[in-house]
Design a protein around this motif. Structure first.
Motif, PDB file in Angstrom:
ATOM      1  N   ASN A   1       0.855  -1.181   0.000  1.00 24.16           N
ATOM      2  CA  ASN A   1       0.000   0.000   0.000  1.00 24.16           C
ATOM      3  C   ASN A   1       0.894   1.236   0.000  1.00 24.16           C
ATOM      4  OD1 ASN A   1      -2.409  -1.477   0.145  1.00 24.16           O
ATOM      5  ND2 ASN A   1      -2.173  -1.713   2.350  1.00 24.16           N
ATOM      6  N   GLU A   2       1.059   1.831  -1.170  1.00 19.81           N
ATOM      7  CA  GLU A   2       1.989   2.942  -1.287  1.00 19.81           C
ATOM      8  C   GLU A   2       1.346   4.261  -0.857  1.00 19.81           C
ATOM      9  OE1 GLU A   2       3.480   2.972  -5.240  1.00 19.81           O
ATOM     10  OE2 GLU A   2       4.682   1.161  -4.982  1.00 19.81           O
TER      11      GLU A   2
ATOM     12  N   VAL B   1      -1.847   3.369  18.737  1.00 22.96           N
ATOM     13  CA  VAL B   1      -1.689   2.034  18.159  1.00 22.96           C
ATOM     14  C   VAL B   1      -2.065   2.087  16.689  1.00 22.96           C
ATOM     15  CG1 VAL B   1      -2.324  -0.414  18.310  1.00 22.96           C
ATOM     16  CG2 VAL B   1      -2.351   0.998  20.384  1.00 22.96           C
ATOM     17  N   THR B   2      -1.303   1.417  15.840  1.00 22.58           N
ATOM     18  CA  THR B   2      -1.716   1.242  14.441  1.00 22.58           C
ATOM     19  C   THR B   2      -2.226  -0.180  14.254  1.00 22.58           C
ATOM     20  OG1 THR B   2       0.447   0.479  13.640  1.00 22.58           O
ATOM     21  CG2 THR B   2       0.062   2.863  13.666  1.00 22.58           C
ATOM     22  N   SER B   3      -3.217  -0.331  13.414  1.00 21.16           N
ATOM     23  CA  SER B   3      -3.812  -1.652  13.169  1.00 21.16           C
ATOM     24  C   SER B   3      -3.106  -2.387  12.040  1.00 21.16           C
ATOM     25  CB  SER B   3      -5.291  -1.503  12.807  1.00 21.16           C
ATOM     26  OG  SER B   3      -6.062  -1.193  13.934  1.00 21.16           O
ATOM     27  N   PRO B   4      -3.084  -3.719  12.110  1.00 18.91           N
ATOM     28  CA  PRO B   4      -2.480  -4.509  11.027  1.00 18.91           C
ATOM     29  C   PRO B   4      -3.255  -4.352   9.719  1.00 18.91           C
ATOM     30  CG  PRO B   4      -2.906  -5.853  12.987  1.00 18.91           C
ATOM     31  CD  PRO B   4      -3.625  -4.568  13.182  1.00 18.91           C
ATOM     32  N   ARG B   5      -2.558  -4.532   8.620  1.00 19.47           N
ATOM     33  CA  ARG B   5      -3.181  -4.613   7.290  1.00 19.47           C
ATOM     34  C   ARG B   5      -2.735  -5.922   6.657  1.00 19.47           C
ATOM     35  NH1 ARG B   5      -4.178   0.872   6.118  1.00 19.47           N
ATOM     36  NH2 ARG B   5      -4.627   1.796   8.162  1.00 19.47           N
TER      37      ARG B   5
ATOM     38  N   ASN C   1       3.194  -0.081  16.920  1.00 18.72           N
ATOM     39  CA  ASN C   1       3.011  -0.110  15.466  1.00 18.72           C
ATOM     40  C   ASN C   1       2.848  -1.543  14.960  1.00 18.72           C
ATOM     41  OD1 ASN C   1       2.969   0.418  12.759  1.00 18.72           O
ATOM     42  ND2 ASN C   1       5.041   1.254  12.633  1.00 18.72           N
ATOM     43  N   TYR C   2       1.676  -1.807  14.372  1.00 23.24           N
ATOM     44  CA  TYR C   2       1.407  -3.137  13.816  1.00 23.24           C
ATOM     45  C   TYR C   2       1.451  -3.156  12.293  1.00 23.24           C
ATOM     46  CZ  TYR C   2       0.225  -5.352  18.235  1.00 23.24           C
ATOM     47  OH  TYR C   2       0.288  -5.888  19.505  1.00 23.24           O
ATOM     48  N   PHE C   3       1.851  -2.055  11.668  1.00 26.31           N
ATOM     49  CA  PHE C   3       2.040  -2.097  10.222  1.00 26.31           C
ATOM     50  C   PHE C   3       3.152  -3.101   9.908  1.00 26.31           C
ATOM     51  CE2 PHE C   3       0.635   2.614   9.917  1.00 26.31           C
ATOM     52  CZ  PHE C   3      -0.689   2.216   9.799  1.00 26.31           C
ATOM     53  N   ASN C   4       2.912  -3.953   8.928  1.00 25.68           N
ATOM     54  CA  ASN C   4       3.902  -4.934   8.465  1.00 25.68           C
ATOM     55  C   ASN C   4       4.323  -5.898   9.574  1.00 25.68           C
ATOM     56  OD1 ASN C   4       3.876  -3.383   6.031  1.00 25.68           O
ATOM     57  ND2 ASN C   4       5.435  -2.022   6.903  1.00 25.68           N
ATOM     58  N   HIS C   5       3.404  -6.176  10.476  1.00 24.94           N
ATOM     59  CA  HIS C   5       3.664  -7.104  11.580  1.00 24.94           C
ATOM     60  C   HIS C   5       3.605  -8.534  11.043  1.00 24.94           C
ATOM     61  CE1 HIS C   5       3.232  -9.201  15.407  1.00 24.94           C
ATOM     62  NE2 HIS C   5       3.476  -8.064  16.062  1.00 24.94           N
ATOM     63  N   LYS C   6       4.644  -9.302  11.310  1.00 25.04           N
ATOM     64  CA  LYS C   6       4.764 -10.640  10.711  1.00 25.04           C
ATOM     65  C   LYS C   6       3.644 -11.580  11.121  1.00 25.04           C
ATOM     66  CE  LYS C   6       7.941 -12.337  14.309  1.00 25.04           C
ATOM     67  NZ  LYS C   6       9.284 -12.921  14.573  1.00 25.04           N
ATOM     68  N   GLU C   7       3.017 -11.321  12.282  1.00 25.02           N
ATOM     69  CA  GLU C   7       1.948 -12.203  12.740  1.00 25.02           C
ATOM     70  C   GLU C   7       0.642 -11.979  11.979  1.00 25.02           C
ATOM     71  OE1 GLU C   7       0.091 -13.777  16.997  1.00 25.02           O
ATOM     72  OE2 GLU C   7       1.469 -12.080  16.952  1.00 25.02           O
TER      73      GLU C   7
ATOM     74  N   LEU D   1      -4.303 -14.452   5.400  1.00 26.71           N
ATOM     75  CA  LEU D   1      -5.662 -14.320   4.882  1.00 26.71           C
ATOM     76  C   LEU D   1      -6.722 -14.724   5.891  1.00 26.71           C
ATOM     77  CD1 LEU D   1      -3.873 -14.289   2.253  1.00 26.71           C
ATOM     78  CD2 LEU D   1      -5.815 -15.364   1.103  1.00 26.71           C
ATOM     79  N   GLU D   2      -6.421 -15.727   6.696  1.00 27.30           N
ATOM     80  CA  GLU D   2      -7.411 -16.253   7.634  1.00 27.30           C
ATOM     81  C   GLU D   2      -7.777 -15.265   8.742  1.00 27.30           C
ATOM     82  OE1 GLU D   2      -3.330 -17.567   9.131  1.00 27.30           O
ATOM     83  OE2 GLU D   2      -4.365 -17.311   7.204  1.00 27.30           O
ATOM     84  N   LEU D   3      -7.011 -14.172   8.878  1.00 23.58           N
ATOM     85  CA  LEU D   3      -7.254 -13.195   9.947  1.00 23.58           C
ATOM     86  C   LEU D   3      -7.973 -11.944   9.452  1.00 23.58           C
ATOM     87  CD1 LEU D   3      -3.832 -13.347  11.855  1.00 23.58           C
ATOM     88  CD2 LEU D   3      -5.946 -14.614  12.336  1.00 23.58           C
ATOM     89  N   PHE D   4      -8.256 -11.874   8.134  1.00 23.40           N
ATOM     90  CA  PHE D   4      -8.807 -10.644   7.566  1.00 23.40           C
ATOM     91  C   PHE D   4     -10.159 -10.869   6.894  1.00 23.40           C
ATOM     92  CE2 PHE D   4      -4.444  -9.487   8.166  1.00 23.40           C
ATOM     93  CZ  PHE D   4      -4.463  -8.115   8.403  1.00 23.40           C
ATOM     94  N   HIS D   5     -11.033  -9.905   7.096  1.00 22.84           N
ATOM     95  CA  HIS D   5     -12.318  -9.877   6.403  1.00 22.84           C
ATOM     96  C   HIS D   5     -12.162  -9.232   5.023  1.00 22.84           C
ATOM     97  CE1 HIS D   5     -16.126  -7.791   5.326  1.00 22.84           C
ATOM     98  NE2 HIS D   5     -16.658  -8.931   5.688  1.00 22.84           N
ATOM     99  N   ASP D   6     -11.312  -8.202   4.958  1.00 22.13           N
ATOM    100  CA  ASP D   6     -10.928  -7.544   3.711  1.00 22.13           C
ATOM    101  C   ASP D   6      -9.514  -7.031   3.918  1.00 22.13           C
ATOM    102  OD1 ASP D   6     -10.975  -4.654   4.629  1.00 22.13           O
ATOM    103  OD2 ASP D   6     -13.073  -5.164   4.990  1.00 22.13           O
ATOM    104  N   PRO D   7      -8.829  -6.546   2.887  1.00 23.76           N
ATOM    105  CA  PRO D   7      -7.425  -6.174   3.049  1.00 23.76           C
ATOM    106  C   PRO D   7      -7.143  -5.124   4.129  1.00 23.76           C
ATOM    107  CG  PRO D   7      -7.934  -6.381   0.723  1.00 23.76           C
ATOM    108  CD  PRO D   7      -9.242  -6.502   1.455  1.00 23.76           C
ATOM    109  N   SER D   8      -8.157  -4.376   4.509  1.00 20.80           N
ATOM    110  CA  SER D   8      -7.941  -3.311   5.490  1.00 20.80           C
ATOM    111  C   SER D   8      -8.467  -3.632   6.880  1.00 20.80           C
ATOM    112  CB  SER D   8      -8.601  -2.010   4.999  1.00 20.80           C
ATOM    113  OG  SER D   8      -8.259  -0.925   5.822  1.00 20.80           O
ATOM    114  N   HIS D   9      -9.321  -4.687   6.984  1.00 16.96           N
ATOM    115  CA  HIS D   9      -9.977  -4.944   8.264  1.00 16.96           C
ATOM    116  C   HIS D   9      -9.842  -6.406   8.703  1.00 16.96           C
ATOM    117  CE1 HIS D   9     -12.134  -1.322   6.780  1.00 16.96           C
ATOM    118  NE2 HIS D   9     -11.974  -0.963   8.036  1.00 16.96           N
ATOM    119  N   LEU D  10      -9.499  -6.568   9.957  1.00 12.23           N
ATOM    120  CA  LEU D  10      -9.425  -7.896  10.555  1.00 12.23           C
ATOM    121  C   LEU D  10     -10.822  -8.482  10.715  1.00 12.23           C
ATOM    122  CD1 LEU D  10      -6.951  -6.948  13.421  1.00 12.23           C
ATOM    123  CD2 LEU D  10      -6.374  -8.434  11.493  1.00 12.23           C
TER     124      LEU D  10
END
Length: 305
Positions: A202-203, A235-239, A267-273, A278-287
């Motif tokens: 996401n640039e 806090v930042t949310s994962p993507r 900061n959870y941006f680019n968090h390896k966990e 895919l199994e943790l996301f409803h869409d690319p922006s939301h868990l």
């Protein structure tokens, strides 16, 4: 003769204005009663946050706050009552207004502000959506006038009329009266998971400008927390995809402000966990709910430490 007609015209105008103000007053009472009696929907959640909750932990932010922070999980791990005051589509000016209204009544122990990387970029929608605050203007004029005044210099004129303050909320009231929208202490889970996606970064849009009003709002949000002895955490949310947070002028400014004011930023941006899981996301922006519970537990444990 002319003076007589002029006098009659003034009398008629006076009667019209009197009737108009009486009708406005009556409609205002009815519409306010309808507004503040809501039990589900976005306005019901804001009413709960402003007027009712005594939670020790409050969560602010856009849809990433609303959909990612599970109060039940925070309560279990922090042993503190929690309410999610996140609001979809809303940005810093709205969150500042909510904070100002809430601390007038109650002082939470901890405030978590979910940070979106583009929070400080100019956004017309951020100003337009401040209309969600109009119904509170009569009771919180001192807190809201400086913020709503950024949207319109005629805020006192527009919001003088009681019916106008809630005129855009009636359909929302009727909608959720007919079809209730469930939430769990402000949190609304998303279910299902992404089956496949293209892994991209996401640039950042480098042409966007910072909005001084948003920068000042962040400083004021911090100052209000400090003045009321409230612990504040960013806090930042994962993507799902990687976020280019290195070249993001808005996010870099937020990091600098957090460092300057000694506000913890998790900061959870680019968090390896989470990234590309895919199994943790409803869409690319939301868990989804599974991802939100995992994220909430991790944030809570970091706050404990």
């Amino acid at each position: 003769m002319v003076k007589k007609e002029y006098k009659l015209s003034l009398i008629k105008l006076g009667k019209f204005l009197l009737i108009f103000l009486i009708v406005d007053f009556g409609l205002g009472i009815v519409s306010k009663q309808l507004f503040f009696s809501q039990e589900t929907g976005k306005y019901a959640r804001s009413i709960q946050a402003v007027k009712n909750t005594n939670a020790q932990v409050l969560i602010f932010g856009s849809s990433h706050a609303h959909r990612h922070y599970v109060p039940e999980v925070f309560e279990k791990n922090l042993n503190k009552t929690t309410y999610n005051a996140g609001a979809e589509g809303q940005q810093l000016l709205y969150h500042l207004a909510m904070q100002q209204m809430i601390v007038k009544r109650v002082k939470p122990e901890i405030i978590i502000l979910n940070i979106d990387e583009d929070f400080l970029y100019y956004s017309k929608e951020a100003y337009d959506r401040l209309s969600d605050l109009h119904p509170y203007y009569s009771d919180y004029r001192q807190e809201l006038r400086p913020i709503l005044g950024l949207e319109s210099k005629l805020v006192d004129v527009k919001l003088f009329f009681n019916a106008y303050q809630t005129n855009s909320t009636i359909m929302h009231v009727l909608r959720y009266f007919a079809s209730p929208q469930l939430d769990y202490l402000g949190y609304r889970p998303l279910f299902g998971k992404i089956e496949k996606h293209s892994s991209i970064i996401n640039e950042t849009n480098k042409e966007q400008d910072l909005d001084d009003n948003f920068v000042n709002a962040l400083y004021q949000f911090i100052a209000t927390a400090i003045d009321n002895d409230i612990k504040l955490v960013f806090v930042t949310s994962p993507r799902l995809n990687q976020v280019d947070d290195v070249n993001n002028v808005s996010f870099n400014k937020i990091k600098n402000i957090a460092k300057e004011k000694e506000i913890p930023l998790i900061n959870y941006f680019n968090h390896k966990e989470f990234t590309n899981k895919l199994e943790l996301f409803h869409d690319p922006s939301h868990l989804n709910d599974t991802g939100a519970r995992l994220f909430s537990r991790d944030v809570a444990l970091k706050i404990v430490k």
